[in-house]
Design an enzyme around this catalytic site. Structure first.
Site, PDB file in Angstrom:
ATOM      1  N   LYS A   1      28.356   1.393  85.035  1.00 52.95           N
ATOM      2  CA  LYS A   1      29.547   1.176  84.228  1.00 52.95           C
ATOM      3  C   LYS A   1      30.655   2.100  84.738  1.00 52.95           C
ATOM      4  O   LYS A   1      30.348   3.081  85.411  1.00 52.95           O
ATOM      5  CB  LYS A   1      29.255   1.396  82.744  1.00 52.95           C
TER       6      LYS A   1
ATOM      7  N   GLU B   1      29.975  13.017  70.181  1.00 54.66           N
ATOM      8  CA  GLU B   1      29.983  13.999  71.265  1.00 54.66           C
ATOM      9  C   GLU B   1      30.716  15.237  70.776  1.00 54.66           C
ATOM     10  O   GLU B   1      31.787  15.126  70.156  1.00 54.66           O
ATOM     11  CB  GLU B   1      30.674  13.433  72.497  1.00 54.66           C
TER      12      GLU B   1
ATOM     13  N   HIS C   1      27.418   1.240  75.147  1.00 54.39           N
ATOM     14  CA  HIS C   1      26.343   1.887  74.391  1.00 54.39           C
ATOM     15  C   HIS C   1      26.255   1.387  72.956  1.00 54.39           C
ATOM     16  O   HIS C   1      25.176   1.014  72.479  1.00 54.39           O
ATOM     17  CB  HIS C   1      26.567   3.404  74.354  1.00 54.39           C
TER      18      HIS C   1
END
Length: 518
Positions: A160, A228, A252
């Site tokens: 990706k 994150e 994802h």
């Protein structure tokens, strides 16, 4: 179960001098080698623009592997294994759009096929920027490396980002399928190689106590969080061109939605599993671009602290224009229009500079029709039964339910039963996602890779959102105004607008540090 050992093959890594190859691909291959999962005929040929010899390449990879071992805080570096692995590594310098360089590559491949027992099986890995995907694959065809004969196989792994919108993804797919057949193309999403992601299917379809209640009759809503803790750091220039929706949601997050919501496949094979994932993505209700604000929240992080470290605001980061409208946080209410999930919202969110790095799926079950043991406190907390599938860190599955607290009074408290990989399989190293995916590609198993229609359907739903945002900004521009995204302080769980998205349905986010509250 039969031991899965890769057949002999030559793996050509484009972008071999880059970060992905050194941090992920070569360490994964080395670990597979140490487990005796690679054939004695396995060979690696690195390819990149950087000029270096075979020995210089081996030295670089050796240093990278040692650094990786130290970072993992595991056992000492296996020098004996490295001495046996290093001779399998070779290097070929060249450009990515230069015919002469690829003619030299073809010659080197033929020489290695003669010198090592690869049986002329070839695996090409595009660990390069996406702007060279097309020239690299075109030149592979021109020099005859995309073909295979004499019972050998040729496969291509594509990293990706796979396009930046629906049109570019379709264009790339059409190009690749002029060079390779669909069954030769392995579009990789490393999330699908994680143990707990694979365990979603085992948990759902391998246990008779969960599958009967995995539907709209028992599930109230589903929350998927991909958080994150770091900001964009030095990657600001790259990140500003993608944002959270392109960087995380299209790949994802959509894959986690598909695995959580898919119907049972008729068999556990690539075609059956991917057919069901496609059916889910096709059932995700498209958003009318004019109504994007009713379904999606986007925001940027401002200055704050994460784990005690000060993080500058996104707009104050080097490489980011002060007028940037790129989102670092996104929350999206998805509706899945099929028999199993009709009326059950899937709330997904992802963001940078959040309090912790965590990926988890929370399946929130309906409450009993009568709350016999209700109290003011439990009503305030809105306690529910929850199944939490934690993908990272501390890979685990947690079941939250009510229990009576010991004592003479009838006090009810939510408690957890949890399965944690590190405890249940003590002493067993959890394989890196790339180990599983590289081994699968060598074995020709595409179950955990993404098919063309999967990636295009995900892009279709994401592109609807992108179009809605573009319309918003154009309307503001015509009015002489500039879009300013909602802000959230680094180290918090996102903007108030994200909370409001769920509050509209009388729900609220289940934050990972709030264990036991549903």
């Amino acid at each position: 179960m039969l031991r899965r050992t890769a057949p002999p093959n030559l793996m050509v890594v484009f972008g071999a001098s880059g970060d992905l190859a050194k941090r992920k691909l070569l360490p994964a291959l080395f670990h597979l080698f140490r487990q005796d999962l690679l054939h004695e005929g396995f060979t690696v040929l690195g390819y990149a623009r950087t000029e270096m010899s075979d020995d210089e390449f081996r030295n670089q990879i050796g240093e990278a592997l040692r650094e990786h071992q130290e970072a993992e805080h595991t056992t000492a570096f296996d020098n004996v294994a490295w001495e046996n692995f290093a001779p399998r590594l070779f290097y070929q310098p060249g450009g990515y759009d230069d015919l002469a360089s690829f003619q030299n590559l073809a010659t080197r491949v033929a020489e290695l096929d003669q010198e090592t027992p690869t049986q002329q099986n070839h695996l090409f890995y595009l660990a390069t920027p996406p702007n060279v995907f097309e020239p690299v694959t075109s030149l592979l065809k021109e020099v005859g490396l995309s073909n295979h004969s004499n019972g050998a196989w040729t496969r291509l792994i594509v990293e990706k980002p796979f396009g930046h919108d629906l049109e570019s993804a379709q264009t790339l797919n059409e190009h690749l399928l002029k060079v390779f057949r669909e069954e030769q193309v392995y579009r990789i999403d490393h999330y699908l190689g994680k143990e707990t992601v694979q365990n979603i299917l085992v948990f759902r379809f391998g246990n008779g106590i969960f599958e009967p209640i995995w539907n709209r009759n028992y599930v109230d809503h589903v929350q998927i969080t991909v958080a994150e803790s770091l900001g964009v750091g030095s990657r600001g220039g790259y990140y500003d061109k993608s944002g959270a929706i392109r960087d995380m949601v299209q790949n994802h997050v959509m894959q986690l939605v598909a695995l959580t919501a898919m119907e049972p496949p008729v068999a556990y094979d690539a075609e059956s599993v991917r057919n069901q994932k496609v059916n889910v993505l096709r059932s995700v209700r498209p958003i009318d671009p004019l109504e994007v604000n009713n379904w999606v929240v986007r925001a940027q992080y401002g200055r704050g602290k994460v784990h005690g470290s000060e993080i500058p605001g996104y707009l104050q980061t080097e490489g980011i224009a002060p007028t940037s409208t790129t989102e670092t946080y996104l929350a999206w209410k998805l509706e899945i229009d099929n028999w199993r999930w009709n009326g059950v919202p899937f709330y997904v969110r992802t963001g940078k500079a959040l309090p912790t790095k965590v990926t988890e799926i929370n399946v929130m079950f309906r409450r009993p029709p009568l709350m016999y043991f209700d109290s003011r406190e439990t009503r305030r907390q809105q306690v529910r039964n929850v199944v939490t599938l934690r993908i990272q860190p501390d890979e685990s599955i947690i079941l939250s339910f009510d229990a009576k607290r010991p004592g003479p009074q009838l006090d009810v408290e939510q408690v957890n039963m949890d399965f944690t990989y590190s405890r249940a399989f003590g002493g067993t190293d959890i394989s890196d996602a790339y180990e599983r995916l590289l081994l699968d590609a060598m074995l020709g198993d595409s179950t955990l890779f993404i098919r063309r229609d999967e990636t295009e359907l995900a892009w279709d739903r994401v592109t609807n959102v992108l179009e809605g945002w573009a319309i918003q900004e154009e309307i503001l521009r015509r009015r002489g105004k500039v879009l300013q995204l909602p802000q959230y302080a680094a180290g918090t769980w996102g903007p108030l607008e994200s909370d409001d998205l769920l509050a509209h349905d009388s729900h609220y986010w289940r934050n990972p540090e709030l264990n036991g509250k549903g």
